[in-house]
Design an enzyme around this catalytic site. Sequence first.
Site, PDB file in Angstrom:
ATOM      1  N   CYS A  47    -144.558  -9.472 -13.944  1.00  0.00           N
ATOM      2  CA  CYS A  47    -144.506  -9.048 -12.492  1.00  0.00           C
ATOM      3  C   CYS A  47    -143.081  -8.668 -12.411  1.00  0.00           C
ATOM      4  O   CYS A  47    -142.127  -9.922 -12.460  1.00  0.00           O
ATOM      5  CB  CYS A  47    -145.238 -10.141 -11.760  1.00  0.00           C
ATOM      6  SG  CYS A  47    -144.991  -9.959 -10.011  1.00  0.00           S
ATOM      7  N   GLU A  85    -118.213 -38.986  17.273  1.00  0.00           N
ATOM      8  CA  GLU A  85    -119.350 -39.475  16.245  1.00  0.00           C
ATOM      9  C   GLU A  85    -120.654 -38.149  16.294  1.00  0.00           C
ATOM     10  O   GLU A  85    -120.546 -37.780  17.203  1.00  0.00           O
ATOM     11  CB  GLU A  85    -120.029 -40.575  16.367  1.00  0.00           C
ATOM     12  CG  GLU A  85    -119.416 -41.748  16.150  1.00  0.00           C
ATOM     13  CD  GLU A  85    -120.426 -42.914  16.673  1.00  0.00           C
ATOM     14  OE1 GLU A  85    -121.478 -42.606  17.163  1.00  0.00           O
ATOM     15  OE2 GLU A  85    -119.800 -44.243  16.469  1.00  0.00           O
ATOM     16  N   CYS A 113    -149.911 -15.100  -8.341  1.00  0.00           N
ATOM     17  CA  CYS A 113    -149.947 -13.860  -9.496  1.00  0.00           C
ATOM     18  C   CYS A 113    -149.865 -14.294 -10.591  1.00  0.00           C
ATOM     19  O   CYS A 113    -148.703 -14.966 -11.120  1.00  0.00           O
ATOM     20  CB  CYS A 113    -148.991 -12.688  -9.088  1.00  0.00           C
ATOM     21  SG  CYS A 113    -148.576 -11.585 -10.478  1.00  0.00           S
ATOM     22  N   ASP A 166    -129.804 -36.487  15.170  1.00  0.00           N
ATOM     23  CA  ASP A 166    -131.206 -36.200  15.596  1.00  0.00           C
ATOM     24  C   ASP A 166    -132.257 -36.933  14.865  1.00  0.00           C
ATOM     25  O   ASP A 166    -132.946 -36.401  14.070  1.00  0.00           O
ATOM     26  CB  ASP A 166    -131.372 -34.710  15.363  1.00  0.00           C
ATOM     27  CG  ASP A 166    -132.285 -34.044  16.355  1.00  0.00           C
ATOM     28  OD1 ASP A 166    -132.793 -34.885  17.068  1.00  0.00           O
ATOM     29  OD2 ASP A 166    -132.694 -32.951  15.997  1.00  0.00           O
ATOM     30  N   LYS A 177    -123.574 -30.628  23.002  1.00  0.00           N
ATOM     31  CA  LYS A 177    -124.409 -30.373  22.249  1.00  0.00           C
ATOM     32  C   LYS A 177    -124.138 -29.072  21.359  1.00  0.00           C
ATOM     33  O   LYS A 177    -123.431 -28.175  21.818  1.00  0.00           O
ATOM     34  CB  LYS A 177    -125.532 -30.396  23.060  1.00  0.00           C
ATOM     35  CG  LYS A 177    -125.804 -31.520  23.550  1.00  0.00           C
ATOM     36  CD  LYS A 177    -127.422 -31.998  23.139  1.00  0.00           C
ATOM     37  CE  LYS A 177    -128.674 -31.454  23.922  1.00  0.00           C
ATOM     38  NZ  LYS A 177    -129.765 -31.884  23.565  1.00  0.00           N
ATOM     39  N   CYS A 185    -147.060  -6.083  -8.849  1.00  0.00           N
ATOM     40  CA  CYS A 185    -147.542  -5.694 -10.166  1.00  0.00           C
ATOM     41  C   CYS A 185    -148.989  -5.039  -9.867  1.00  0.00           C
ATOM     42  O   CYS A 185    -149.547  -4.454 -11.332  1.00  0.00           O
ATOM     43  CB  CYS A 185    -147.386  -6.639 -11.258  1.00  0.00           C
ATOM     44  SG  CYS A 185    -148.084  -8.088 -11.041  1.00  0.00           S
ATOM     45  N   CYS A 217    -151.630  -8.480  -6.700  1.00  0.00           N
ATOM     46  CA  CYS A 217    -150.191  -8.578  -6.347  1.00  0.00           C
ATOM     47  C   CYS A 217    -149.368  -7.209  -5.877  1.00  0.00           C
ATOM     48  O   CYS A 217    -149.514  -6.542  -6.538  1.00  0.00           O
ATOM     49  CB  CYS A 217    -149.568  -9.166  -7.791  1.00  0.00           C
ATOM     50  SG  CYS A 217    -147.699  -9.067  -7.534  1.00  0.00           S
ATOM     51  N   LYS A 261    -123.936 -36.658  16.952  1.00  0.00           N
ATOM     52  CA  LYS A 261    -125.196 -36.886  17.519  1.00  0.00           C
ATOM     53  C   LYS A 261    -126.237 -36.776  16.614  1.00  0.00           C
ATOM     54  O   LYS A 261    -126.760 -35.847  16.220  1.00  0.00           O
ATOM     55  CB  LYS A 261    -125.302 -36.069  18.815  1.00  0.00           C
ATOM     56  CG  LYS A 261    -126.373 -36.642  19.742  1.00  0.00           C
ATOM     57  CD  LYS A 261    -126.394 -35.652  21.076  1.00  0.00           C
ATOM     58  CE  LYS A 261    -127.495 -36.369  21.924  1.00  0.00           C
ATOM     59  NZ  LYS A 261    -128.768 -36.299  21.234  1.00  0.00           N
ATOM     60  N   TYR A 263    -124.931 -47.399  15.850  1.00  0.00           N
ATOM     61  CA  TYR A 263    -123.557 -46.998  16.379  1.00  0.00           C
ATOM     62  C   TYR A 263    -123.303 -47.751  17.614  1.00  0.00           C
ATOM     63  O   TYR A 263    -122.074 -47.464  18.159  1.00  0.00           O
ATOM     64  CB  TYR A 263    -123.574 -45.591  16.801  1.00  0.00           C
ATOM     65  CG  TYR A 263    -124.985 -45.060  17.483  1.00  0.00           C
ATOM     66  CD1 TYR A 263    -125.864 -44.330  16.839  1.00  0.00           C
ATOM     67  CD2 TYR A 263    -125.317 -45.644  18.666  1.00  0.00           C
ATOM     68  CE1 TYR A 263    -127.062 -43.878  17.345  1.00  0.00           C
ATOM     69  CE2 TYR A 263    -126.288 -45.106  19.368  1.00  0.00           C
ATOM     70  CZ  TYR A 263    -127.391 -44.446  18.788  1.00  0.00           C
ATOM     71  OH  TYR A 263    -128.466 -44.004  19.207  1.00  0.00           O
TER      72      TYR A 263
HETATM   73  S1  IVH Z   1    -124.481 -43.478  21.765  1.00  0.00           S
HETATM   74  C1  IVH Z   1    -125.931 -44.827  25.877  1.00  0.00           C
HETATM   75  N1  IVH Z   1    -123.961 -42.318  19.641  1.00  0.00           N
HETATM   76  O1  IVH Z   1    -128.748 -39.485  21.334  1.00  0.00           O
HETATM   77  C2  IVH Z   1    -124.718 -44.818  24.913  1.00  0.00           C
HETATM   78  N2  IVH Z   1    -126.002 -42.116  20.853  1.00  0.00           N
HETATM   79  O2  IVH Z   1    -129.434 -39.241  24.953  1.00  0.00           O
HETATM   80  C3  IVH Z   1    -125.749 -44.871  23.680  1.00  0.00           C
HETATM   81  N3  IVH Z   1    -127.733 -40.640  19.670  1.00  0.00           N
HETATM   82  O3  IVH Z   1    -131.216 -41.158  22.406  1.00  0.00           O
HETATM   83  C4  IVH Z   1    -125.934 -43.790  22.845  1.00  0.00           C
HETATM   84  N4  IVH Z   1    -126.556 -40.119  17.910  1.00  0.00           N
HETATM   85  O4  IVH Z   1    -129.921 -42.456  20.634  1.00  0.00           O
HETATM   86  C5  IVH Z   1    -124.917 -42.383  20.884  1.00  0.00           C
HETATM   87  N5  IVH Z   1    -123.691 -41.183  17.757  1.00  0.00           N
HETATM   88  C6  IVH Z   1    -124.563 -41.396  18.672  1.00  0.00           C
HETATM   89  C7  IVH Z   1    -125.626 -40.990  18.742  1.00  0.00           C
HETATM   90  C8  IVH Z   1    -126.585 -41.230  19.743  1.00  0.00           C
HETATM   91  C9  IVH Z   1    -127.604 -39.873  18.638  1.00  0.00           C
HETATM   92  C10 IVH Z   1    -128.850 -40.310  20.444  1.00  0.00           C
HETATM   93  C11 IVH Z   1    -129.332 -41.833  21.365  1.00  0.00           C
HETATM   94  C12 IVH Z   1    -129.841 -41.097  22.525  1.00  0.00           C
HETATM   95  C13 IVH Z   1    -129.489 -39.664  22.548  1.00  0.00           C
HETATM   96  C14 IVH Z   1    -128.871 -39.388  23.679  1.00  0.00           C
END
Ligand code: IVH
Length: 682
Positions: A440, A121, A434, A125, A324, A421, A418, A123, A235
């Site tokens: 302009c 999946e 401006c 943010d 990452k 112009c 400006c 990650k 998730y």
């Molecule tokens: S699984 C321990 N899946 O990333 C397993 N974490 O340090 C549970 N995060 O703070 C985490 N997207 O909150 C998982 N698709 C995803 C995620 C995810 C973001 C976050 C999680 C954690 C940080 C990893």
Amino acid sequence: MSTSGKKARTSPRKRAEELRREIRRHDYLYYVENRPEISDEEYDDLFRELVELEKEHPELLTDDSPTQRVGAEPLDAFPTVQHTAPMLSLDSSREEADVRRFDERVRDGVGEGAEVRWVMEPKLDGASVELVYEDGILTRAATRGDGRKGERITENVRTIPAVPLRLREEDRTPPPMVAVRGEVLMRLGPFEALNEQLMQAGKEPFANPRNAAAGALRQLDPKVTASRPLDIFVYDILASEGLEGVDTQTEVRRALSAWGLRTPEFEVLAESADGIVAYHADLMACRDDLEYEIDGVVAKLDDLAARDRLGSTSRHPRWAYAFKFPPRKELTRVLKIVPSVGRTGVVTPVAMMRPVEIGGVTVSRASLHNIEQVHRLDVHEGDTVRVQRAGDVIPQVVEVVEKGSGKREKPFELPERCPSCGTELIRRGPYTVCPNSFECPAQLAGRLVHFGSRDALDIEGLGEETARLLVSEELVRELPDLFELEPGQLEALEGFAEKSATNLVDAIGKASKTELRRFLYGLGIPEVGTAVARDLAEHFRSFEKIRGASEEELEEVEGIGPKMTEGIRAFFQEPHNRHILDHLLDGRVTLIEPAAPAEGGRPLEGLTFVFTGGLERFSRSQAKELVEANGARATSSVSGETDYVVVGEDPGSKLDEARERGVNTLDEEGFLALLAERGVEG
Ligand code: IVH
């Protein structure tokens, strides 16, 4: 059958329950499935009816009623709570070699012959949260905190529309207790809008969507949280009681979805480290097209029993890994700060920087927004700064990390006149502008770029540099001149050759036949973004009508308020604009206007249809379109609002529902007869 008749027969308690069920279903369809079945007005009607009913009968009010998302009083502080199970973090790296080593470690750990299947999946943010549901009802939500204990932010989480206050039980009964984990985030568009709003109010903007989401969750007044556009993806199941039939992550996800929780998009399975690496590359390539920030991919072992065997360290599980992305923030030096004039005349301080690669893109300019932001950051030429970019968003200077050695006494100031112009600049709130809108050159170049941008006329090859050149060489003195350009003129310009010159002229020619909404957006009318342009186009279906619309007529369009109306009217009344529009529409631009509705107005206005089973004369979607084009509504479920259920071959359960509720049913012949009666051609 009329609604009032219905109400008289149904007890208020039953009706309240029915409305809650309906609203919850529509929330689910809208926020989770992304396929609403009813219009906003219809939804509002249901909601209003429930609010009224609960006001009349306060004894019927329940805590999980959709009307009770916001309402709690501000807190003094958030109590600390212990999580149902530790909220671990993920082991992570940016190096492919580390990911391959992780895959090998897991293969060794699960033992010979055992199958390793990765569920992957994005990650996300955002801010990690725990949601606890007891008997299907959301009873607690908490921040991650230190992983063992977090802050109880239940009232705030309740305000997030995508968080169900009660789990769905239609497809799968939720267990007596289930604690789930997810990520609360803010999408980029709403994030930008929020920051703009904060800055207008003289407040500090958020550095990124994650901080904005985390900040919104930690507001003591839930009303503030409710006003922030938060979203969630869930998730994981952290802990549960009485949950059965869930042995893999795939099943976890299926259960979460069945309960109405939104799970991450782009889930993919892989059998090898190569698969993880490929997925990482794929998501990285589309990272900038997503509406929210992701900072990598997560690979999790599918088999839950194998996870148990592998276990966890004190901080992270041994069965999951985050691969990452390169960071979106980098350090670089500010070489110069220069004023830049945009298409609306706003003069923005721009930091010209030593080029630096940020998340795969080379960046050498970053907007400093306005002079107040320059002072707030205290940024000077020569400083080392942290620069960040997110999605499509223009790179930003986040902070000064090291002051340059030069003189710092004199902060950067915008000029009095400006830079393009020479007109004297004026202050408008935190912005410097401006006022020479029409002559302009910088503003004209900006207008050209906007006119040719992707959501407007989409003219390939009309970038900033070209626009500036066209203006400075006086080949374009106003928008209509664009359509008079000839390849020969362009060829003489620096950077152009025969082919690129022909290409640009062709692209302009192709774009000259365009949809009304694109044209409207491209004009750069104050307050008219893509959504408003589309709504205007669909409502009026004619440029001349929009141009001549009165304030009252404009306000009839949903979502258009007095401020927009004023901006739109002023734009069309301005003599210079009128002149340009006349020129553009005098054969240079051809507008494609949305088709008119069926002849004879809206003969089915006020009726609501549900179609079930196969019809002979039309497909179901054609039938729906037909009634909608004639002013009726077509919904996919039978409710108190339904007037007719049209029954075809092999009808579904909707026919039973119609009978139960005593709603009129029509067979295909009856439907055609009704159409004929109302003068609708079938
Ligand atoms: S699984 C321990 N899946 O990333 C397993 N974490 O340090 C549970 N995060 O703070 C985490 N997207 O909150 C998982 N698709 C995803 C995620 C995810 C973001 C976050 C999680 C954690 C940080 C990893």
